[in-house]
Design an enzyme around this catalytic site. Structure first.
Site, PDB file in Angstrom:
ATOM      1  N   GLY A  10       0.811  -1.220   0.000  1.00 18.16           N
ATOM      2  CA  GLY A  10       0.000   0.000   0.000  1.00 18.16           C
ATOM      3  C   GLY A  10       0.840   1.264   0.000  1.00 18.16           C
ATOM      4  CG  MET A  11       0.446   6.168  -0.626  1.00 20.17           C
ATOM      5  SD  MET A  11      -0.629   7.379  -1.393  1.00 20.17           S
ATOM      6  CE  MET A  11      -1.939   7.515  -0.201  1.00 20.17           C
ATOM      7  CG  LEU A  12       1.158   4.619   5.985  1.00 23.42           C
ATOM      8  CD1 LEU A  12       1.885   5.954   6.082  1.00 23.42           C
ATOM      9  CD2 LEU A  12       0.037   4.561   7.028  1.00 23.42           C
ATOM     10  CG  ASP A  35      -7.649 -12.096   3.374  1.00 18.77           C
ATOM     11  OD1 ASP A  35      -8.059 -11.222   4.172  1.00 18.77           O
ATOM     12  OD2 ASP A  35      -8.276 -12.422   2.349  1.00 18.77           O
ATOM     13  CB  ALA A  59      -7.196  -0.303   5.172  1.00 19.57           C
ATOM     14  CE1 TYR A  60     -13.183  -2.631  -1.008  1.00 19.55           C
ATOM     15  CE2 TYR A  60     -14.040  -0.634   0.003  1.00 19.55           C
ATOM     16  CZ  TYR A  60     -14.011  -1.521  -1.052  1.00 19.55           C
ATOM     17  OH  TYR A  60     -14.800  -1.301  -2.160  1.00 19.55           O
ATOM     18  CE1 TYR A 124     -11.464   3.670   4.269  1.00 20.08           C
ATOM     19  CE2 TYR A 124     -11.900   5.964   4.793  1.00 20.08           C
ATOM     20  CZ  TYR A 124     -11.019   4.915   4.683  1.00 20.08           C
ATOM     21  OH  TYR A 124      -9.691   5.099   4.984  1.00 20.08           O
TER      22      TYR A 124
HETATM   23  N1  LIG Z   1      -4.976   7.211   1.663  1.00 21.87           N
HETATM   24  C1  LIG Z   1      -5.519   8.144   2.461  1.00 21.87           C
HETATM   25  O1  LIG Z   1      -5.755   9.304   2.050  1.00 21.87           O
HETATM   26  C2  LIG Z   1      -5.879   7.809   3.879  1.00 21.87           C
HETATM   27  C3  LIG Z   1      -6.504   8.805   4.659  1.00 21.87           C
HETATM   28  C4  LIG Z   1      -6.820   8.488   5.974  1.00 21.87           C
HETATM   29  C5  LIG Z   1      -6.542   7.241   6.504  1.00 21.87           C
HETATM   30  N2  LIG Z   1      -5.962   6.279   5.721  1.00 21.87           N
HETATM   31  C6  LIG Z   1      -5.681   4.973   6.314  1.00 21.87           C
HETATM   32  O2  LIG Z   1      -4.292   4.725   6.233  1.00 21.87           O
HETATM   33  C7  LIG Z   1      -4.066   3.304   6.066  1.00 21.87           C
HETATM   34  C8  LIG Z   1      -3.187   3.068   4.846  1.00 21.87           C
HETATM   35  O3  LIG Z   1      -3.842   3.618   3.710  1.00 21.87           O
HETATM   36  P1  LIG Z   1      -3.208   3.525   2.237  1.00 21.87           P
HETATM   37  O4  LIG Z   1      -3.783   4.648   1.450  1.00 21.87           O
HETATM   38  O5  LIG Z   1      -1.748   3.348   2.316  1.00 21.87           O
HETATM   39  O6  LIG Z   1      -3.906   2.184   1.733  1.00 21.87           O
HETATM   40  P2  LIG Z   1      -3.726   1.403   0.329  1.00 21.87           P
HETATM   41  O7  LIG Z   1      -2.700   2.076  -0.511  1.00 21.87           O
HETATM   42  O8  LIG Z   1      -5.084   1.193  -0.229  1.00 21.87           O
HETATM   43  O9  LIG Z   1      -3.118  -0.002   0.802  1.00 21.87           O
HETATM   44  C9  LIG Z   1      -3.863  -0.927   1.509  1.00 21.87           C
HETATM   45  C10 LIG Z   1      -3.178  -2.259   1.368  1.00 21.87           C
HETATM   46  O10 LIG Z   1      -3.976  -3.230   2.088  1.00 21.87           O
HETATM   47  C11 LIG Z   1      -4.035  -4.409   1.290  1.00 21.87           C
HETATM   48  N3  LIG Z   1      -5.216  -5.195   1.681  1.00 21.87           N
HETATM   49  C12 LIG Z   1      -6.516  -4.954   1.376  1.00 21.87           C
HETATM   50  N4  LIG Z   1      -7.292  -5.920   1.913  1.00 21.87           N
HETATM   51  C13 LIG Z   1      -6.466  -6.758   2.578  1.00 21.87           C
HETATM   52  C14 LIG Z   1      -6.664  -7.941   3.330  1.00 21.87           C
HETATM   53  N5  LIG Z   1      -7.882  -8.454   3.504  1.00 21.87           N
HETATM   54  N6  LIG Z   1      -5.601  -8.553   3.879  1.00 21.87           N
HETATM   55  C15 LIG Z   1      -4.342  -8.064   3.689  1.00 21.87           C
HETATM   56  N7  LIG Z   1      -4.091  -6.952   2.967  1.00 21.87           N
HETATM   57  C16 LIG Z   1      -5.147  -6.309   2.427  1.00 21.87           C
HETATM   58  C17 LIG Z   1      -4.117  -3.884  -0.107  1.00 21.87           C
HETATM   59  O11 LIG Z   1      -3.817  -4.913  -1.019  1.00 21.87           O
HETATM   60  P3  LIG Z   1      -4.604  -4.978  -2.434  1.00 21.87           P
HETATM   61  O12 LIG Z   1      -4.259  -3.693  -3.112  1.00 21.87           O
HETATM   62  O13 LIG Z   1      -4.043  -6.211  -3.053  1.00 21.87           O
HETATM   63  O14 LIG Z   1      -6.059  -5.066  -2.104  1.00 21.87           O
HETATM   64  C18 LIG Z   1      -3.076  -2.771  -0.069  1.00 21.87           C
HETATM   65  O15 LIG Z   1      -1.772  -3.278  -0.295  1.00 21.87           O
HETATM   66  C19 LIG Z   1      -5.454   2.671   5.977  1.00 21.87           C
HETATM   67  O16 LIG Z   1      -5.824   2.201   7.238  1.00 21.87           O
HETATM   68  C20 LIG Z   1      -6.356   3.839   5.596  1.00 21.87           C
HETATM   69  O17 LIG Z   1      -7.689   3.629   6.044  1.00 21.87           O
HETATM   70  C21 LIG Z   1      -5.617   6.526   4.421  1.00 21.87           C
END
Ligand SMILES: NC(=O)c1ccc[n+]([C@@H]2O[C@H](COP(=O)([O-])OP(=O)(O)OC[C@H]3O[C@@H](n4cnc5c(N)ncnc54)[C@H](OP(=O)(O)O)[C@@H]3O)[C@@H](O)[C@H]2O)c1
Length: 278
Positions: A10-12, A35, A59-60, A124
């Site tokens: 994921g991004m973070l 998973d 996360a989803y 969400y």
């Molecule tokens: N991005 C934002 O602006 C933002 C803002 C506020 C809070 N957050 C929080 O920050 C955290 C990181 O966000 P992010 O943007 O880095 O997320 P992201 O880029 O969407 O990455 C999430 C990762 O989780 C994996 N994943 C999804 N379902 C899974 C499962 N059942 N088991 C194991 N891995 C799974 C995804 O794999 P696949 O791609 O293969 O599904 C992906 O690698 C999350 O908790 C998010 O809610 C993000």
């Protein structure tokens, strides 16, 4: 300190991996090796690696998609968080988990504090709040970090999307009546490292300093990228989306700044560095 990072693609996660590289032992994993909806595999993984901390970056995160796939959003964001918390409790590991400004309804006039009531507007937001609650109901060894409006090198995000649209079109319309605090994933990862080293516990807000609208953020990003396109402010009602978003979701980061002994920089400075690296 040994860390097990879940959701490594994921991004973070990408910036977290970089922030911890060379200073702490870090094991990473993602789909399909793990998973977080599968309790047995999660427990086996944690038992095998015996980390001090489990970092859950999985996360989803499809805010609009969650409106049509609520079961999946809750399975990952709520049930998955609960599964991780139970496995961590059993294996005596601490859990660091991420949540979102979208747990708030946006009716506040000043940045939200950790103690303010969370009232999500979207599926969400509800699934993420349910995840926080599952963890808190399970054990005390957790750190939940709520962040917002994140941009990082590890994935598609608002900045990359708006710059692509600006490069392809003379005008880009962006909403000007939703305000929040943009966050650099790399700044957040640096804060996180200090937070884990200091063994922080509980709920914390962590985002860059300053508040803006999506329009103001887009205008700044397009200007910094040197793209010759006009960013046009519009209202949310002119750009309807499946999920409702808070009109104001800036978060007060006094608590994490104080407990980590860090001054968090303004989003404009963080954005400048991010765009320079793209
Ligand atoms: N991005 C934002 O602006 C933002 C803002 C506020 C809070 N957050 C929080 O920050 C955290 C990181 O966000 P992010 O943007 O880095 O997320 P992201 O880029 O969407 O990455 C999430 C990762 O989780 C994996 N994943 C999804 N379902 C899974 C499962 N059942 N088991 C194991 N891995 C799974 C995804 O794999 P696949 O791609 O293969 O599904 C992906 O690698 C999350 O908790 C998010 O809610 C993000």
């Amino acid at each position: 300190m040994k860390l097990l990072l879940i959701g490594a693609n994921g991004m973070l996660a990408r910036d977290v991996i970089e922030a911890f590289h060379g200073t702490h032992e870090l094991v990473t994993c993602d789909h399909p090796d793990i998973d977080i909806r599968q309790a047995d595999s999660v427990t086996a993984f944690i038992k095998c690696h015996r980390p001090d901390w489990v970092l859950n970056c999985a996360a989803y995160t499809d805010v609009d998609g969650a409106e049509t796939h609520p079961d999946l959003a809750f399975a990952v964001n709520a049930d998955g968080a609960g599964i991780l918390a139970r496995a961590c409790r059993e294996q005596k590991a601490r859990l660091c988990h991420f949540s979102t400004d979208f747990v708030f309804d946006g009716n506040a006039r000043t940045p939200y504090r950790e103690t303010d009531p969370a009232v999500p507007l979207s599926v969400y937001g509800n699934s993420k709040l349910a995840g926080e609650q599952r963890i808190q109901d399970t054990f005390d060894d957790y750190l939940i970090v709520r962040t917002s409006w994140m941009f990082g090198r590890g994935g598609k995000n608002f900045i990359t999307t708006v710059c692509r649209l600006a490069a392809e079109n003379p005008d880009v319309r962006v909403v000007d009546d939703q305000r929040g605090s943009p966050t650099s994933a790399s700044d957040l990862a640096a804060i996180l490292r200090v937070a884990l080293e200091k063994n922080l516990h509980g709920i914390y807000h962590a985002c860059n300093a300053g508040v803006c609208s999506w329009f103001e953020l887009a205008r700044e990003a397009v200007a910094l990228s040197g793209i010759d396109s006009r960013v046009v402010p519009v209202s949310t009602s002119q750009m309807p989306r499946p999920a409702r978003r808070p009109a104001f979701s800036a978060m007060d980061c006094t608590k994490i700044s104080r407990d980590c002994g860090l001054q968090i920089r303004h989003w404009r400075e963080a954005l400048r560095d991010y765009i320079a690296q793209l």
